[in-house]
Design a protein around this motif. Sequence first.
Motif, PDB file in Angstrom:
ATOM      1  N   GLU A 177       1.690   9.344  -5.796  1.00 54.23           N
ATOM      2  CA  GLU A 177       1.695  10.273  -5.689  1.00 54.23           C
ATOM      3  C   GLU A 177       2.690  11.470  -6.424  1.00 54.23           C
ATOM      4  O   GLU A 177       2.363  12.487  -6.978  1.00 54.23           O
ATOM      5  CB  GLU A 177       3.252  10.651  -4.238  1.00 54.23           C
ATOM      6  CG  GLU A 177       2.109  10.734  -2.723  1.00 54.23           C
ATOM      7  CD  GLU A 177       3.087  11.072  -1.902  1.00 54.23           C
ATOM      8  OE1 GLU A 177       4.012  11.376  -2.124  1.00 54.23           O
ATOM      9  OE2 GLU A 177       2.831  10.438  -1.003  1.00 54.23           O
TER      10      GLU A 177
ATOM     11  N   GLU B 279       0.948   3.912  -2.497  1.00 55.62           N
ATOM     12  CA  GLU B 279       0.645   5.423  -2.231  1.00 55.62           C
ATOM     13  C   GLU B 279       1.611   6.637  -3.147  1.00 55.62           C
ATOM     14  O   GLU B 279       1.986   7.438  -3.873  1.00 55.62           O
ATOM     15  CB  GLU B 279       0.787   5.547  -1.244  1.00 55.62           C
ATOM     16  CG  GLU B 279      -0.556   5.384  -0.589  1.00 55.62           C
ATOM     17  CD  GLU B 279      -0.338   5.018   0.913  1.00 55.62           C
ATOM     18  OE1 GLU B 279       0.435   5.532   1.888  1.00 55.62           O
ATOM     19  OE2 GLU B 279      -1.855   5.007   1.809  1.00 55.62           O
TER      20      GLU B 279
ATOM     21  N   GLU C 288       0.859  -0.890   0.242  1.00 52.55           N
ATOM     22  CA  GLU C 288      -0.236   0.135   0.052  1.00 52.55           C
ATOM     23  C   GLU C 288       1.197   1.277  -0.302  1.00 52.55           C
ATOM     24  O   GLU C 288       0.573   1.726  -0.733  1.00 52.55           O
ATOM     25  CB  GLU C 288      -0.976   0.226   1.078  1.00 52.55           C
ATOM     26  CG  GLU C 288      -2.273   1.388   1.156  1.00 52.55           C
ATOM     27  CD  GLU C 288      -2.829   1.487  -0.199  1.00 52.55           C
ATOM     28  OE1 GLU C 288      -3.153   2.791  -0.314  1.00 52.55           O
ATOM     29  OE2 GLU C 288      -3.029   0.094  -0.511  1.00 52.55           O
ATOM     30  N   ARG C 289       2.195   1.465   0.925  1.00 50.62           N
ATOM     31  CA  ARG C 289       3.205   2.246   0.839  1.00 50.62           C
ATOM     32  C   ARG C 289       3.741   2.232  -0.610  1.00 50.62           C
ATOM     33  O   ARG C 289       3.690   3.968  -0.839  1.00 50.62           O
ATOM     34  CB  ARG C 289       3.171   2.175   2.357  1.00 50.62           C
ATOM     35  CG  ARG C 289       2.893   3.024   3.441  1.00 50.62           C
ATOM     36  CD  ARG C 289       3.897   2.520   4.438  1.00 50.62           C
ATOM     37  NE  ARG C 289       4.315   1.349   4.799  1.00 50.62           N
ATOM     38  CZ  ARG C 289       5.242   1.140   5.906  1.00 50.62           C
ATOM     39  NH1 ARG C 289       6.330   1.955   6.070  1.00 50.62           N
ATOM     40  NH2 ARG C 289       5.074   0.046   5.782  1.00 50.62           N
TER      41      ARG C 289
END
Length: 57
Positions: free
Chosen positions: A55, A51, A47-48
């Motif tokens: 971005e 993300e 998930e990170r």
Amino acid sequence: MLRYPAEVIWQEIAYLAYHLHWPMDDLLDLEHMDRVRMVRAVAGLNERAWESVREFA
């Protein structure tokens, strides 16, 4: 007595094998809660990573 569904165990093992490339025997040797923690940890890392990709997209 409730049993943990075998299909869920296989999904957890497949998920960890796919992401960690660990041998099947190592994955099967994990205690149930250790395997669940590993699945959650890998999911958090994924998930990170996504993300970060979002971005910069």
